[in-house]
Structure formats: C-alpha cells, structure tokens
Design a protein around this motif. Sequence first.
Motif, PDB file in Angstrom:
ATOM      1  N   VAL A 187       0.812  -1.223   0.000  1.00  0.00           N
ATOM      2  CA  VAL A 187       0.000   0.000   0.000  1.00  0.00           C
ATOM      3  C   VAL A 187       0.845   1.273   0.000  1.00  0.00           C
ATOM      4  N   LEU A 188       2.169   1.140   0.167  1.00  0.00           N
ATOM      5  CA  LEU A 188       3.029   2.320   0.302  1.00  0.00           C
ATOM      6  C   LEU A 188       2.896   3.313  -0.850  1.00  0.00           C
ATOM      7  N   PRO A 189       3.027   2.889  -2.121  1.00  0.00           N
ATOM      8  CA  PRO A 189       2.915   3.878  -3.202  1.00  0.00           C
ATOM      9  C   PRO A 189       1.559   4.583  -3.230  1.00  0.00           C
ATOM     10  N   LEU A 190       0.484   3.815  -3.028  1.00  0.00           N
ATOM     11  CA  LEU A 190      -0.855   4.416  -3.031  1.00  0.00           C
ATOM     12  C   LEU A 190      -1.042   5.347  -1.837  1.00  0.00           C
ATOM     13  N   SER A 191      -0.520   4.956  -0.670  1.00  0.00           N
ATOM     14  CA  SER A 191      -0.640   5.796   0.516  1.00  0.00           C
ATOM     15  C   SER A 191       0.088   7.119   0.326  1.00  0.00           C
ATOM     16  N   LEU A 192       1.293   7.066  -0.251  1.00  0.00           N
ATOM     17  CA  LEU A 192       2.048   8.294  -0.494  1.00  0.00           C
ATOM     18  C   LEU A 192       1.331   9.178  -1.509  1.00  0.00           C
ATOM     19  N   TYR A 193       0.689   8.556  -2.492  1.00  0.00           N
ATOM     20  CA  TYR A 193      -0.004   9.314  -3.536  1.00  0.00           C
ATOM     21  C   TYR A 193      -1.256  10.008  -2.988  1.00  0.00           C
ATOM     22  N   TYR A 194      -2.030   9.278  -2.177  1.00  0.00           N
ATOM     23  CA  TYR A 194      -3.297   9.831  -1.691  1.00  0.00           C
ATOM     24  C   TYR A 194      -3.141  10.660  -0.408  1.00  0.00           C
ATOM     25  N   SER A 241       3.739  11.514  -7.426  1.00  0.00           N
ATOM     26  CA  SER A 241       2.853  11.591  -8.591  1.00  0.00           C
ATOM     27  C   SER A 241       2.365  10.206  -9.004  1.00  0.00           C
ATOM     28  N   ALA A 242       1.410  10.174  -9.927  1.00  0.00           N
ATOM     29  CA  ALA A 242       0.864   8.903 -10.425  1.00  0.00           C
ATOM     30  C   ALA A 242       1.939   8.089 -11.142  1.00  0.00           C
ATOM     31  N   VAL A 243       2.837   8.776 -11.864  1.00  0.00           N
ATOM     32  CA  VAL A 243       3.935   8.079 -12.558  1.00  0.00           C
ATOM     33  C   VAL A 243       4.849   7.404 -11.544  1.00  0.00           C
ATOM     34  N   LEU A 244       5.133   8.093 -10.447  1.00  0.00           N
ATOM     35  CA  LEU A 244       5.980   7.515  -9.403  1.00  0.00           C
ATOM     36  C   LEU A 244       5.302   6.316  -8.742  1.00  0.00           C
ATOM     37  N   VAL A 245       3.970   6.335  -8.643  1.00  0.00           N
ATOM     38  CA  VAL A 245       3.236   5.185  -8.095  1.00  0.00           C
ATOM     39  C   VAL A 245       3.498   3.946  -8.944  1.00  0.00           C
ATOM     40  N   TYR A 271       5.780   0.634  -7.811  1.00  0.00           N
ATOM     41  CA  TYR A 271       5.261  -0.732  -7.823  1.00  0.00           C
ATOM     42  C   TYR A 271       6.132  -1.650  -8.684  1.00  0.00           C
ATOM     43  N   LEU A 272       6.620  -1.140  -9.798  1.00  0.00           N
ATOM     44  CA  LEU A 272       7.517  -1.941 -10.644  1.00  0.00           C
ATOM     45  C   LEU A 272       8.802  -2.283  -9.901  1.00  0.00           C
ATOM     46  N   VAL A 273       9.326  -1.321  -9.135  1.00  0.00           N
ATOM     47  CA  VAL A 273      10.529  -1.579  -8.336  1.00  0.00           C
ATOM     48  C   VAL A 273      10.255  -2.644  -7.284  1.00  0.00           C
ATOM     49  N   ILE A 274       9.126  -2.515  -6.558  1.00  0.00           N
ATOM     50  CA  ILE A 274       8.789  -3.478  -5.502  1.00  0.00           C
ATOM     51  C   ILE A 274       8.575  -4.876  -6.089  1.00  0.00           C
ATOM     52  N   ILE A 275       7.838  -4.945  -7.201  1.00  0.00           N
ATOM     53  CA  ILE A 275       7.549  -6.243  -7.822  1.00  0.00           C
ATOM     54  C   ILE A 275       8.831  -6.885  -8.352  1.00  0.00           C
ATOM     55  N   SER A 276       9.666  -6.099  -9.040  1.00  0.00           N
ATOM     56  CA  SER A 276      10.917  -6.653  -9.574  1.00  0.00           C
ATOM     57  C   SER A 276      11.856  -7.069  -8.449  1.00  0.00           C
ATOM     58  N   ALA A 277      11.853  -6.322  -7.326  1.00  0.00           N
ATOM     59  CA  ALA A 277      12.678  -6.689  -6.174  1.00  0.00           C
ATOM     60  C   ALA A 277      12.181  -7.994  -5.548  1.00  0.00           C
ATOM     61  N   GLY A 278      10.846  -8.145  -5.465  1.00  0.00           N
ATOM     62  CA  GLY A 278      10.281  -9.374  -4.926  1.00  0.00           C
ATOM     63  C   GLY A 278      10.602 -10.580  -5.791  1.00  0.00           C
ATOM     64  N   ILE A 279      10.518 -10.399  -7.104  1.00  0.00           N
ATOM     65  CA  ILE A 279      10.856 -11.490  -8.030  1.00  0.00           C
ATOM     66  C   ILE A 279      12.325 -11.870  -7.889  1.00  0.00           C
ATOM     67  N   ILE A 328      16.673   2.418 -12.093  1.00  0.00           N
ATOM     68  CA  ILE A 328      17.176   3.559 -12.883  1.00  0.00           C
ATOM     69  C   ILE A 328      16.010   4.441 -13.330  1.00  0.00           C
ATOM     70  N   ALA A 329      14.889   3.797 -13.704  1.00  0.00           N
ATOM     71  CA  ALA A 329      13.725   4.548 -14.211  1.00  0.00           C
ATOM     72  C   ALA A 329      13.117   5.453 -13.144  1.00  0.00           C
ATOM     73  N   LEU A 330      13.180   5.034 -11.867  1.00  0.00           N
ATOM     74  CA  LEU A 330      12.551   5.800 -10.792  1.00  0.00           C
ATOM     75  C   LEU A 330      13.173   7.189 -10.619  1.00  0.00           C
ATOM     76  N   PRO A 331      14.483   7.310 -10.449  1.00  0.00           N
ATOM     77  CA  PRO A 331      15.047   8.671 -10.331  1.00  0.00           C
ATOM     78  C   PRO A 331      14.926   9.491 -11.608  1.00  0.00           C
ATOM     79  N   VAL A 332      14.950   8.815 -12.772  1.00  0.00           N
ATOM     80  CA  VAL A 332      14.769   9.529 -14.043  1.00  0.00           C
ATOM     81  C   VAL A 332      13.380  10.166 -14.082  1.00  0.00           C
TER      82      VAL A 332
END
Length: 677
Positions: free
Chosen positions: A403-410, A484-488, A492-500, A518-522
């Motif tokens: 829920v972290l990305p959604l919580s930070l967004y909302y 922002s929504a893009v950061l959300v 999630y892509l970072v969390i999912i790829s880290a979990g995998i 790399i995409a996140l700070p960009v």
Amino acid sequence: MKGINSTLILLLLGLLSGILFAPAFNLSLITSLISFGVILVLFSTNHFILKRNFSKNLISSILAFSVFVCIGLIEVDLTNPLRDNKHYLKQTAYNAETRLKLIVSEVLKPGFYDAKFIAQIHEANKEQTTGKIIVNVLKDSLYPETQLEIDDIIYIKTQLLQITPPGAPYQFNYKEYLKNRGIYAQVNLKPFEFLKINPIKHSAKGLASLLRNQINKRLEQYDFSTNSKAIFNALLLGQRQDLSNELKADYIHAGVIHILAVSGLHVGILMLILQFILRPLGNYRSSRIIRTAVIIAGIWCFAFVTGFSPSVLRAATMFTFVQLGLLLNQRQAGLNALITSAFILLLIQPQLIYEVGFQLSYAAVFFIMWLYPIFNAFWEPKNKIVKYYWQLILVSTAAQLGVLPLSLYYFHQFPGMFLVANLVVLPAIGCLLIYGLLIILLSTLNLLPQFLATGFDFVIIWLNRFISYIAEIDFLLLKNIYFSAVLVVLTYLVIISAGILFDKITFKRTILFLSTMIALPVALIGSVKLQDKPEFYVNHRYQKTIFTQKTPTRTLFFYSAEVEDIPPGFIENFKENQLITEVKNDSLGSIFTHSKNTILRIDSLAIYNIEGLNPDYILLTQSPKLNLNRLLSRYPNAKIVADGSNYKSYVDRWKLTCEQQKIPFHNTYEKGFYKIE
C-alpha cells in the motif's frame, strides 16, 4: 510468481485499461459494441481456427487483451446512471423547486452543523424517478425525532443543488468522488421541512441497521466511555460516525487507521479465527467442504451485521473467492482467487476502481499472499513466540509495501512507527474481535455481566492511549511527501521486480530490477522539470479573495488582503502535490502578469479605465458596482472570472450578461477554483 494464472492477469489488465481510459476515449455505446464485435471475431479466428493459444501467442494475447478493453468500455457506459431516461437530472433542473419522494439508503458521518445521508429518489413531481442524492439535515436539539434511519421514506419540497466543487487546487474533490458513486446533487433541509414515514418493508441494509441500533441500545446499559463505544462500533459494526476527529487523527498518524475501517483486515482475521476453531474437523475432503461452507457463511453474516458497506462487501467477496481457492488446495490458488474476485467485482461495478479502499484492500492482500511466503522462506524461527512476532513483522512489512505507493499518492505521509504500532495492534485486534463478538452475543441474550463490559472498556482505553503515544512521536511521521501517479507505477515496478529477484536471483531478474531502479530517479527528475511550469489560480473562499501563483523557480506566492485569510490547508495541499521551494505571502494588487497573460483585478472601487491596458483576464472581486456591458465593450477579448468575495446576486447577473454576449465566464461558486494557463 509461479502458479499464478497469467491469463487471469491479462484479462484483468485489459478490463482495468478499458475502465480507466473510458473517459479519455469517450466512445458511444454503439462504437464500443462494434469494436468489441470486430476484435472478438479476429480473436476467435486466431484462437479457434488457427489453433493459436493466446497465452503463448503474442497476437492472440493482444487480441484477448483488446476484447476485455472493449468490455471495460461497454461496462462503464452501461453502468452509468445517467443512461436512464428517468434519472432526476433528465427530469428536473438544479435550483428549481421540486417535490421529491426519497428513501434513505445510507447514513454518513455527520458534519459539525448537519447530519448527512444518501437517499434514493423514487418520485420527482409525482413522476417515477431514479438516482441518488446527498441529504443534509440541519442539526436542531428541538427536533431529535427527525433523525433518519436506513429505509425511512421522506417527502420534501426543495431545490436540487449542485455538489460544491473544490475551492483550491489539490483539495479533496468531493464532487468527483460522489460522481464516481453515481451522486450528482444534494438537498439542504431543516428538521421541520420534510415528512418522514416509517418503512412498511425493510431491505437487508435496513434490517442490519435495526440490528446495530438494537445492539447499541443494549450496550447503553453498561458504563462504556465515549471513545470505547466509538471504537466498538467501528471495529465490530462497521460504523465510524461517532469517532472524534482527534481519535481518528491519532490512528492515522500511528499508521493503524486501517483497523477502524471494517474491510479486508477484519474479514481476514475472522476467517483465520473460524479456520482455527474448525481445525478439529480434520483435512478430509468432506471436512474441507464443510469448513469452507461454514467460514463463507460466517463471513457473510459478519458483512450483514456491519451493514453491507462497500468495503465489507468487497472484502467478503474477496475472501469468499480466496476460501474457494484454498479449498482447491492448489499452489497459488489464493492469489488466483483474489485476482478472480477483483475481476468479477469490476465487471459488475467498474467504478469501484476509483475507490481508495478498493485499491488499498487488494494491494495489501495481494502483496501479503505473494511476498509473505518468500520472506518466510528466508528464515523461520524455532521459538514459537519469536516465530509469532516474526510472522507479524513479515505480514505488516508485506502489507505496507503493497500500500506504500498508493498511501504516499493519496495521503502524502508515511508513519515511521507503523511497524511498532502494528506489532501491538494486530494481535490485539484478533482478541478484540473475539471479545467484541462475545459481548454482542451476550448483550443480545441479556446475559452480559458488567465485569466483561468493564474489561473491554479498559482494554480499549489503554489501546487508545498507546496509539496516542505513538502518534505523538512527530519526528518519525514524514509529511508533505510529493508523489505523482507516474511515481506510483514505477515504485510498484521496483517493488515487484525486487520481490521477483528476492525469490530467485537470475541475470534477467537482476537486469529487470536495475532497470526499474534507474527509471525511478529519471521519472523524479522529469517531474521536477515539469513543475517548472508557472501556474496562476483564482481560489474560491467565501467573502475572501485569494490568488495563488507558482513561478518557474517553484516559489509559491499567495495574494490576499490579510495573511490570516489563507487557510493552512491551501499551503499544505500545494506542498504535498508540488515540489515547492519557498512560500511567500503578498498583498493584493490590481494588475498581475502570468506567462504572456495580463490579469486585471477589479475590486469594490470598480476602477478599470487604465490607459494602454489590454487584459487577457478580468477578475471581479468584492462586489464592484459596475456596468458589465460597458466593461465588456472596452475589453471584448477578456475572459471574466468572479470569485467568492462577490455577492451571489451580482455573480448571477454578470453570468447572464456574459452568456448573452457569448463571453467566457467562470463563477467559482459553481465551478470551483480557476486555473489560468
């Protein structure tokens, strides 16, 4: 994610895309149906005639995805209440006096001055009508008997009013929130302005409301503190109307507000409790079927007691499918059931995707089901007590990551003490649910002894004290976080790829994880660049004039007559949603420049004959006494904006003049704040 049905995920993503992009596409139902038919024929040809499995063939996968995109588009159109010709917006007009017959369908948290309800319109001017509205009833101690309950029928003669739009950027858009729930109007009533009739027949929600009222009447015989009774109602009866703002704020800042909203957490705990109680039945097939049936029945009984609120219905449906998935005893059956339940709920009610509770519930449960086994395989303590708290840490961490990305967004904040709070609260919630259900049962049978009620009150008081102590540790509560929504999406892509990657380290998974990192700070750098764009806002505040201007250096200027006129929330909202470097206050002037636009403000002095001035925008403030026709003849190309400092009668007259001359006019009373590009 072995064992997860990739086909289900593909179809769910297609349905989600159709629902989310429906407003942008804005296609007619006929166009959507034709598109669906064409793509379905192509898919059928490719799959059945050419024998291509769409889970392994790219073209078939794209076609299957597109089919469900079209289904999403069609569902959004079909579930739109405005399609019904009997909807009140097609039979009545805003601000026109109308005779209405309403049936109360939901009791909302009351405001400071009024009680609030959702009601279904059944008749408008004696014509059969459909649609939901908000009913605001002014509080009056002289008329306590006018308190409304679910299923009450009321007759009124009043005006349908528009929902108030946000008065400043980044405020909660209550109007859009209600629109997603199919509510487009409201009425304001005094207690003596309506006739209430008790219902002849009760709905399921009405019966649940009567049951809750009966439970509360029985509990009034016992000495519960105000906050304890409010927590009891929130935890066990799904009613949060009695929670004080201070108590609610403490739970938010401690990171445990989720325990006060009966949803996935409570239904999940109830499911685990029932599983534990029914464990002696064994693991035979017939026993598993009986256990599943009893647990599902228990879940839906709990949903009934809590009044079938949207969050409880979502959770009950979700865990019903999860329980059925577990019955199959297949690997990842729970995750597949979770995805299936989301798919079916969105197919029935596509607007659910816009509800924050829906998003948070599914995100939390999905990440617990997926990440918990991966984390638990890393280390499993032998000591039972250590193992129990280790599992709590893993569950809390997995849920928080979900829920972290959604919580930070909302909500734009992160409670640093969430783990400590959850280690205490989560074990307590299971005990409190059992304790509370026992109190409900015994009080209903008139068998509840005072010492049990006193014990429950004592536990709740100390729980509230603990939560309040955690909430007071301010330095660990991170606020005003821009997200922002893009950061959300990227987070999630970072969390999912880290979990995998954590599940199994391979070269491809490592590359995927590094790419997302790399995409996140960009994306963050790109967001900073985008926010260099200047902005100018005319805010709406009753009897006040407040302008907001953001410069290319991300300095935020507030223009007002007095600094005290600026609500703190205005500033906080900008900080949360913009990368502001500095905030400054300045006095109101007559002329502003923004990008290439010249803005003229006309106040009560009504001075506008300025030599050489050719404004792009004219802001009318503080009810200037002027001849608008004369003003428009002098500045025929200017757009007119009237803010909340003007008399409404003046604004209505200006609006009519501009409509006659086809001049753009913005009334902040009706349309909310105005942004000058």
